[in-house]
Design an enzyme around this catalytic site. Sequence first.
Site, PDB file in Angstrom:
ATOM      1  N   GLU A 142       0.846  -1.200   0.000  1.00  0.00           N
ATOM      2  CA  GLU A 142       0.000   0.000   0.000  1.00  0.00           C
ATOM      3  C   GLU A 142       0.887   1.257   0.000  1.00  0.00           C
ATOM      4  O   GLU A 142       0.608   2.236  -0.701  1.00  0.00           O
ATOM      5  CB  GLU A 142      -0.927  -0.031   1.238  1.00  0.00           C
ATOM      6  CG  GLU A 142      -1.682   1.242   1.534  1.00  0.00           C
ATOM      7  CD  GLU A 142      -2.678   1.632   0.446  1.00  0.00           C
ATOM      8  OE1 GLU A 142      -2.860   0.845  -0.500  1.00  0.00           O
ATOM      9  OE2 GLU A 142      -3.243   2.748   0.527  1.00  0.00           O
ATOM     10  N   GLU A 188      20.572   7.080  27.884  1.00  0.00           N
ATOM     11  CA  GLU A 188      20.300   6.569  26.529  1.00  0.00           C
ATOM     12  C   GLU A 188      21.412   5.617  26.104  1.00  0.00           C
ATOM     13  O   GLU A 188      22.559   5.796  26.515  1.00  0.00           O
ATOM     14  CB  GLU A 188      20.339   7.720  25.514  1.00  0.00           C
ATOM     15  CG  GLU A 188      19.210   8.676  25.571  1.00  0.00           C
ATOM     16  CD  GLU A 188      19.454   9.808  24.577  1.00  0.00           C
ATOM     17  OE1 GLU A 188      19.417   9.570  23.369  1.00  0.00           O
ATOM     18  OE2 GLU A 188      19.698  10.934  25.043  1.00  0.00           O
ATOM     19  N   LYS A 190      24.313   4.382  23.666  1.00  0.00           N
ATOM     20  CA  LYS A 190      25.223   5.137  22.789  1.00  0.00           C
ATOM     21  C   LYS A 190      25.408   4.336  21.509  1.00  0.00           C
ATOM     22  O   LYS A 190      26.093   3.309  21.502  1.00  0.00           O
ATOM     23  CB  LYS A 190      26.562   5.356  23.499  1.00  0.00           C
ATOM     24  CG  LYS A 190      27.488   6.263  22.725  1.00  0.00           C
ATOM     25  CD  LYS A 190      28.691   6.609  23.588  1.00  0.00           C
ATOM     26  CE  LYS A 190      29.613   7.588  22.882  1.00  0.00           C
ATOM     27  NZ  LYS A 190      30.116   7.110  21.619  1.00  0.00           N
ATOM     28  N   ASP A 232      26.633   3.026  17.983  1.00  0.00           N
ATOM     29  CA  ASP A 232      27.965   3.002  17.397  1.00  0.00           C
ATOM     30  C   ASP A 232      27.867   3.437  15.941  1.00  0.00           C
ATOM     31  O   ASP A 232      27.797   2.617  15.032  1.00  0.00           O
ATOM     32  CB  ASP A 232      28.537   1.586  17.507  1.00  0.00           C
ATOM     33  CG  ASP A 232      30.040   1.592  17.433  1.00  0.00           C
ATOM     34  OD1 ASP A 232      30.616   2.693  17.345  1.00  0.00           O
ATOM     35  OD2 ASP A 232      30.639   0.507  17.450  1.00  0.00           O
ATOM     36  N   TYR A 273      19.680  12.758  19.495  1.00  0.00           N
ATOM     37  CA  TYR A 273      19.919  12.749  20.935  1.00  0.00           C
ATOM     38  C   TYR A 273      20.183  14.115  21.542  1.00  0.00           C
ATOM     39  O   TYR A 273      20.277  14.228  22.752  1.00  0.00           O
ATOM     40  CB  TYR A 273      21.033  11.774  21.321  1.00  0.00           C
ATOM     41  CG  TYR A 273      22.367  11.989  20.633  1.00  0.00           C
ATOM     42  CD1 TYR A 273      23.119  13.129  20.837  1.00  0.00           C
ATOM     43  CD2 TYR A 273      22.889  11.005  19.799  1.00  0.00           C
ATOM     44  CE1 TYR A 273      24.340  13.311  20.227  1.00  0.00           C
ATOM     45  CE2 TYR A 273      24.126  11.177  19.182  1.00  0.00           C
ATOM     46  CZ  TYR A 273      24.843  12.330  19.395  1.00  0.00           C
ATOM     47  OH  TYR A 273      26.052  12.522  18.792  1.00  0.00           O
ATOM     48  N   LYS A 292      31.208   3.236  28.921  1.00  0.00           N
ATOM     49  CA  LYS A 292      31.487   2.339  27.805  1.00  0.00           C
ATOM     50  C   LYS A 292      31.359   0.866  28.203  1.00  0.00           C
ATOM     51  O   LYS A 292      31.669   0.479  29.334  1.00  0.00           O
ATOM     52  CB  LYS A 292      32.915   2.582  27.268  1.00  0.00           C
ATOM     53  CG  LYS A 292      33.171   3.995  26.803  1.00  0.00           C
ATOM     54  CD  LYS A 292      32.350   4.386  25.600  1.00  0.00           C
ATOM     55  CE  LYS A 292      32.910   3.897  24.311  1.00  0.00           C
ATOM     56  NZ  LYS A 292      33.898   4.757  23.678  1.00  0.00           N
ATOM     57  N   CYS A 297      41.303 -35.070   3.573  1.00  0.00           N
ATOM     58  CA  CYS A 297      40.610 -34.834   4.843  1.00  0.00           C
ATOM     59  C   CYS A 297      41.602 -34.934   6.001  1.00  0.00           C
ATOM     60  O   CYS A 297      42.330 -35.931   6.093  1.00  0.00           O
ATOM     61  CB  CYS A 297      39.480 -35.848   5.008  1.00  0.00           C
ATOM     62  SG  CYS A 297      38.734 -35.777   6.647  1.00  0.00           S
ATOM     63  N   CYS A 355      40.423 -38.337   8.046  1.00  0.00           N
ATOM     64  CA  CYS A 355      40.431 -39.701   7.487  1.00  0.00           C
ATOM     65  C   CYS A 355      41.267 -39.820   6.222  1.00  0.00           C
ATOM     66  O   CYS A 355      41.357 -40.881   5.625  1.00  0.00           O
ATOM     67  CB  CYS A 355      39.005 -40.175   7.225  1.00  0.00           C
ATOM     68  SG  CYS A 355      38.231 -39.337   5.831  1.00  0.00           S
ATOM     69  N   CYS A 386      34.989 -33.172   2.962  1.00  0.00           N
ATOM     70  CA  CYS A 386      35.540 -34.523   2.924  1.00  0.00           C
ATOM     71  C   CYS A 386      34.485 -35.384   2.230  1.00  0.00           C
ATOM     72  O   CYS A 386      33.292 -35.284   2.519  1.00  0.00           O
ATOM     73  CB  CYS A 386      35.782 -35.004   4.349  1.00  0.00           C
ATOM     74  SG  CYS A 386      35.943 -36.782   4.481  1.00  0.00           S
ATOM     75  N   CYS A 433      34.109 -41.363   7.430  1.00  0.00           N
ATOM     76  CA  CYS A 433      35.039 -40.427   8.082  1.00  0.00           C
ATOM     77  C   CYS A 433      34.655 -40.351   9.558  1.00  0.00           C
ATOM     78  O   CYS A 433      33.511 -40.050   9.905  1.00  0.00           O
ATOM     79  CB  CYS A 433      34.952 -39.049   7.440  1.00  0.00           C
ATOM     80  SG  CYS A 433      35.848 -37.790   8.357  1.00  0.00           S
TER      81      CYS A 433
HETATM   82  O1  I6G Z   1      28.460  10.958  20.914  1.00  0.00           O
HETATM   83  C1  I6G Z   1      27.304  11.042  21.584  1.00  0.00           C
HETATM   84  C2  I6G Z   1      26.469   9.969  21.629  1.00  0.00           C
HETATM   85  C3  I6G Z   1      25.267  10.039  22.308  1.00  0.00           C
HETATM   86  C4  I6G Z   1      26.954  12.253  22.213  1.00  0.00           C
HETATM   87  C5  I6G Z   1      25.730  12.330  22.909  1.00  0.00           C
HETATM   88  C6  I6G Z   1      24.891  11.199  22.949  1.00  0.00           C
HETATM   89  O2  I6G Z   1      23.735  11.299  23.624  1.00  0.00           O
HETATM   90  C7  I6G Z   1      22.927  10.159  23.743  1.00  0.00           C
HETATM   91  N1  I6G Z   1      25.401  13.490  23.521  1.00  0.00           N
HETATM   92  C8  I6G Z   1      26.216  14.526  23.457  1.00  0.00           C
HETATM   93  C9  I6G Z   1      25.837  15.772  24.151  1.00  0.00           C
HETATM   94  C10 I6G Z   1      27.431  14.467  22.775  1.00  0.00           C
HETATM   95  N2  I6G Z   1      27.789  13.316  22.147  1.00  0.00           N
HETATM   96  C11 I6G Z   1      28.363  15.598  22.708  1.00  0.00           C
END
Ligand code: I6G
Length: 674
Positions: free
Chosen positions: A36, A115, A117, A119, A227, A316, A410, A413, A428, A434
Amino acid sequence: MVADEITQETNKLREEIETHNYRYYVLDDPQVPDAEYDRLMNRLKEIEGAHPELIVPSSPTQRVGAKPVDDFETVKHEIPMLSLDNAFGEQDMVDFEKRIKDRLKSDAELEFCCEPKLDGLAISLMYENGELVRGATRGDGAVGEDITLNARTISNVPLKLRASGWPQLVEVRGEVYMPKAGFEKLNKQQAEKGEKLFVNPRNAAAGALRQKDPSLTAKRPLQFCCYSLGLVQNGEMPDTQIEILNTFKSWGLKTNPDTQVVKGVDGCLDYYSQMEQKRNQLDYEIDGLVFKINSLALQQELGFVSRAPRWAIAHKFPAQEEMTILEKVEFQVGRTGAITPVARLKPVFVGGVTVSNATLHNSDEIARLGVMEGDTVVIRRAGDVIPQIVKVIEEKRPDDASEIKFPDACPVCDSAVERVEGEAVVRCTAGLFCEAQRKEGIKHFVSRKAMDIEGLGEKLIDVLVDQKLITKLSDLYKLEKDQLANLERMAEKSAQNVLDALEKSKQTTLPKFLYALGIREVGEATARNIANHFGSLTDIANATEEQLLQVDDVGPVASRHLVNFFSERHNRDEINELNALGIQWPTIEVKQDSELPLKDQTWVVTGKLETMGRDDAKARLQALGAKVAGSVSKKTTYLVAGPGAGSKLTKATELGIEVMDEQVFLDRLAQYEP
Ligand code: I6G
């Protein structure tokens, strides 16, 4: 149609499409099927094609289409994009809170907004009168690059903000990232095209965001999650971090659904434990958590030190990538004869555990990495996934590094090996002759989801095969107590336990027995579907490839393996022998789709299940006639929620939908499953 009507339809289509985007990307609650959505989008494209004068930059059709750029312009950030200080353990978090209290000269309880973080890569999005006018990378924090055209291609970046009340100029900051599923799909496509694989989702996202041709960025599964607030002109924003995020959300911007406000450092540490548990179930990678003082007034009072705010910290998780040395490569033979190279590593602490082995998959992977014994390599351990070698540091290659040679016979065997056209796997060719394949086949047969023979562990099976006490599956049921009791580390009692477990396993079910046979491509869920479809082993054994293809989940490869397996005389003889030794199961009454017990029901499964993967849960429900959906809505009949369940659980509770834990779910399945 008159011009007015066309304009009206165009506006209506744009509004509908934006609403669907919002429900899909921000609320995680799609309202309409993809077909849709496509229909609306196609109609809008059709109108805009016929009436180009109606096209506006914020139209949902205008995400892609811009020409490649030669170079990115630079962008000066009016308010610098700072970085965060890191905390690596509880003490760092305690110190963080203390520093804040000392600076505020107050011992009052503090509120933190927490929150995950993500990657990915930090970017800034500038909205003027609600329209996206600029996207920029963080760069060095003071100056970034103008990636507006690429940012526009990210499907959940609103080109126009929803609702109203936005400041005339507002800068939204957040992370661009690539969800795990999208990353895996992308790497699969790269491998199929023989192109270089991406090391991790972050690198893939970075590469995509810096493409000079926006149509290439558009093909990459990027997402944005915001964020923080940057520049604001001519307008008001709330005075706490959480309310700012809620405002962003109301404007159609994605915020993290796991955001929470907690009290004090204890609250932060509880949140850390919660998210540590949940981390592997998230569909994106996170490298830690961010804690921010919730009150903007207090944030202002605390200010900054060098390039980081005093009011925020990134706690971290242990690193998921580390360097180590690949000492040697050994080759293992699996149940299907596949020969897998295994890297033996100098032990290294990564992702919270010590890793000393990593898979190298196959010879293509060795060639792709260009890896040699003695090399320094980067190991990645993400979640519960087997550690991988992602990269070789060639500059560190020692003079005596040696080439990895794939065996031409192999390793167990000494039989010939073959590489099937179009497959990367070397196998194999000796089948059950085997010893390695025999051992693995027997280990599979006794495993919990197959015949579930407790007490017959891997070591015992190795010994039984080495001593030639068993050469095929049926020999298991001919073992005598003395034979077992005389083995090293066995006694009368443990021997009797094994015999009892063997006896107990004789009463089984057809799906379990079929799975236990270890036919290639026939996993637990497939075996269950085949058993339910045919009802008896005789019918399965006599089925043609075409008949097998009628079963849900069975493709051409699995059906070919099934037919081949049952056409082998020795396999049929072995099954007869097992039956003669007492293995039996009830026949399944084959049901038409309309007779299935869960027909007309829609289930959603979320969180981590202890006894099965979510795919298995899905296959089992589907075999009983249920539809399995990815999100909770009014149409959901039941939600199965394991530990770590998040927004789906909240939503189901709000909608008054029955929620069950894994045990109740298993009991429910047991009522219906043959
Ligand atoms: O690199 C960051 C990841 C997540 C952030 C961040 C963040 O907030 C959840 N918040 C700030 C203020 C800054 N780096 C500078």
